[in-house]
Design a protein around this motif. Structure first.
Motif, PDB file in Angstrom:
ATOM      1  N   GLY A  38       0.796  -1.229   0.000  1.00 35.75           N
ATOM      2  CA  GLY A  38       0.000   0.000   0.000  1.00 35.75           C
ATOM      3  C   GLY A  38       0.823   1.270   0.000  1.00 35.75           C
ATOM      4  O   GLY A  38       0.519   2.220  -0.723  1.00 35.75           O
ATOM      5  N   TYR A 133     -12.274  19.497 -10.782  1.00 34.47           N
ATOM      6  CA  TYR A 133     -11.284  18.423 -10.576  1.00 34.47           C
ATOM      7  C   TYR A 133     -10.082  18.654 -11.472  1.00 34.47           C
ATOM      8  O   TYR A 133     -10.205  18.699 -12.687  1.00 34.47           O
ATOM      9  N   SER A 135      -6.160  17.234 -12.140  1.00 32.97           N
ATOM     10  CA  SER A 135      -5.273  16.115 -11.848  1.00 32.97           C
ATOM     11  C   SER A 135      -4.091  16.124 -12.803  1.00 32.97           C
ATOM     12  O   SER A 135      -4.225  16.537 -13.952  1.00 32.97           O
ATOM     13  N   ARG A 137      -3.014  13.474 -13.794  1.00 29.83           N
ATOM     14  CA  ARG A 137      -3.278  12.260 -14.570  1.00 29.83           C
ATOM     15  C   ARG A 137      -4.452  12.476 -15.518  1.00 29.83           C
ATOM     16  O   ARG A 137      -5.357  13.242 -15.212  1.00 29.83           O
TER      17      ARG A 137
HETATM   18  F1  1DX Z   1     -14.113  12.317  -3.549  1.00 31.08           F
HETATM   19  O1  1DX Z   1      -6.584  12.185 -10.140  1.00 31.08           O
HETATM   20  C1  1DX Z   1     -13.223  11.022  -1.833  1.00 31.08           C
HETATM   21  O2  1DX Z   1      -0.730   7.827  -5.432  1.00 31.08           O
HETATM   22  C2  1DX Z   1     -13.079  11.685  -3.027  1.00 31.08           C
HETATM   23  O3  1DX Z   1      -4.579  11.489  -9.625  1.00 31.08           O
HETATM   24  C3  1DX Z   1     -11.859  11.721  -3.706  1.00 31.08           C
HETATM   25  O4  1DX Z   1      -0.768   9.864  -6.273  1.00 31.08           O
HETATM   26  C4  1DX Z   1     -12.124  10.400  -1.270  1.00 31.08           C
HETATM   27  F2  1DX Z   1      -0.322   4.758   0.170  1.00 31.08           F
HETATM   28  C5  1DX Z   1      -2.538   6.617   1.930  1.00 31.08           C
HETATM   29  C6  1DX Z   1      -1.726   6.482   0.807  1.00 31.08           C
HETATM   30  C7  1DX Z   1      -0.370   5.834   0.910  1.00 31.08           C
HETATM   31  C8  1DX Z   1      -3.801   7.188   1.834  1.00 31.08           C
HETATM   32  F3  1DX Z   1      -0.130   5.440   2.121  1.00 31.08           F
HETATM   33  C9  1DX Z   1      -3.461   7.518  -0.511  1.00 31.08           C
HETATM   34  F4  1DX Z   1       0.536   6.667   0.501  1.00 31.08           F
HETATM   35  C10 1DX Z   1      -5.833   9.306  -0.327  1.00 31.08           C
HETATM   36  C11 1DX Z   1      -6.686   7.655   1.196  1.00 31.08           C
HETATM   37  C12 1DX Z   1      -7.103   9.838  -0.470  1.00 31.08           C
HETATM   38  C13 1DX Z   1      -7.972   8.185   1.034  1.00 31.08           C
HETATM   39  C14 1DX Z   1      -4.780  10.335  -5.029  1.00 31.08           C
HETATM   40  C15 1DX Z   1      -4.758   8.023  -4.405  1.00 31.08           C
HETATM   41  C16 1DX Z   1      -3.438  10.228  -5.428  1.00 31.08           C
HETATM   42  C17 1DX Z   1      -3.434   7.912  -4.800  1.00 31.08           C
HETATM   43  C18 1DX Z   1      -7.658  10.450  -8.135  1.00 31.08           C
HETATM   44  C19 1DX Z   1      -8.285   9.207  -7.543  1.00 31.08           C
HETATM   45  C20 1DX Z   1      -6.377  10.171  -8.834  1.00 31.08           C
HETATM   46  C21 1DX Z   1      -9.435  11.089  -3.876  1.00 31.08           C
HETATM   47  C22 1DX Z   1      -7.665   8.726  -6.255  1.00 31.08           C
HETATM   48  C23 1DX Z   1      -9.179   9.776  -4.658  1.00 31.08           C
HETATM   49  C24 1DX Z   1      -9.549   9.829   0.022  1.00 31.08           C
HETATM   50  C25 1DX Z   1      -6.843   9.335  -4.072  1.00 31.08           C
HETATM   51  O5  1DX Z   1      -9.824   9.806  -1.399  1.00 31.08           O
HETATM   52  C26 1DX Z   1      -5.819  11.373  -9.581  1.00 31.08           C
HETATM   53  C27 1DX Z   1      -1.332   8.905  -5.699  1.00 31.08           C
HETATM   54  C28 1DX Z   1      -4.272   7.648   0.621  1.00 31.08           C
HETATM   55  C29 1DX Z   1      -5.609   8.218   0.497  1.00 31.08           C
HETATM   56  C30 1DX Z   1      -8.182   9.280   0.212  1.00 31.08           C
HETATM   57  C31 1DX Z   1      -5.435   9.234  -4.516  1.00 31.08           C
HETATM   58  C32 1DX Z   1      -2.773   9.013  -5.302  1.00 31.08           C
HETATM   59  C33 1DX Z   1     -10.749  11.092  -3.151  1.00 31.08           C
HETATM   60  C34 1DX Z   1     -10.897  10.427  -1.914  1.00 31.08           C
HETATM   61  N1  1DX Z   1      -7.786   9.690  -5.161  1.00 31.08           N
HETATM   62  C35 1DX Z   1      -2.189   6.948  -0.418  1.00 31.08           C
END
Ligand code: 1DX
Length: 183
Positions: A38, A133, A135, A137
């Motif tokens: 993770g 939004y 990003s 990506r």
């Molecule tokens: F509406 O556009 C609700 O790796 C929402 O790039 C949106 O760059 C909730 F591994 C720990 C870790 C680690 C916790 F330990 C991520 F490092 C982050 C947990 C956010 C919960 C963003 C995941 C970047 C990875 C968008 C889609 C991708 C955001 C993914 C959703 C709550 C999260 O998340 C993009 C990366 C967390 C973690 C949340 C996200 C990366 C979101 C949401 N994102 C890593």
């Protein structure tokens, strides 16, 4: 992306379709790893290959996969070690969305390879807002439908989300109109 994302894809597929289907998808995607870590960063390409292979094996268009995954992510992260962090981000939909950039900033302190998207809320009213939004990506906008839908379930609100502007169609960023009311 951090392994948490690939782990979530794996667990979602295994939960909904079983280990054998996951194995088929993993092989089709030519992904060697089975046990993602993770907190380790993996190339984005792995995630994209998994989504593409899942789309082919499950005969679902990639946007549908991404939408289902977005919804799963909200429940998954709350159960897989990030529940407290999710609780801190707010106890209702608009607060949570307005706190997302802070949440990502906090994660980014510990995990510097995070490439956090930005979710900007404008035109916030009692039962609606616009969500911007941004990003680094490409192609993940369909996931936002699932993420916001998952938050709707989390907070017991009925959510209606439509896309106002799309980067795929030349806009500078993706914009959504979100309407919500208590169920
Ligand atoms: F509406 O556009 C609700 O790796 C929402 O790039 C949106 O760059 C909730 F591994 C720990 C870790 C680690 C916790 F330990 C991520 F490092 C982050 C947990 C956010 C919960 C963003 C995941 C970047 C990875 C968008 C889609 C991708 C955001 C993914 C959703 C709550 C999260 O998340 C993009 C990366 C967390 C973690 C949340 C996200 C990366 C979101 C949401 N994102 C890593």
């Amino acid at each position: 992306m951090y392994g948490l994302v690939n782990k979530a894809i794996r667990d979602m597929v295994c939960e909904k379709f079983g280990e054998d289907t996951w194995e088929t998808i993993r092989q089709k995607a030519e992904v060697e790893v089975d046990t993602f870590i993770g907190m380790e960063a993996y190339p984005d390409d792995i995630t994209h290959r998994l989504v593409k292979a899942a789309s082919e094996v499950l005969a679902m268009p990639p946007p549908e996969i991404l939408k289902a995954f977005g919804e799963y992510w909200v429940i998954y992260t709350a159960e897989e070690g990030y529940g407290e962090m999710m609780d801190m981000a707010g106890d209702n939909l608009p607060d949570f969305l307005q706190n997302l950039d802070n949440l990502h900033a906090r994660v980014g302190v510990s995990f510097p390879q995070l490439k956090p998207p930005s979710f900007e809320c404008t035109d916030v009213a009692e039962e609606s807002m616009n969500l911007h939004y941004r990003s680094s990506r490409q192609g993940l906008a369909p996931m936002v439908f699932g993420l916001v839908g998952g938050l709707g379930k989390r907070f017991n609100v009925e959510v209606d989300i439509t896309q106002l502007r799309s980067r795929e169609e030349g806009a500078e960023h993706d914009e959504f109109s979100i309407k919500y009311k208590p169920e």
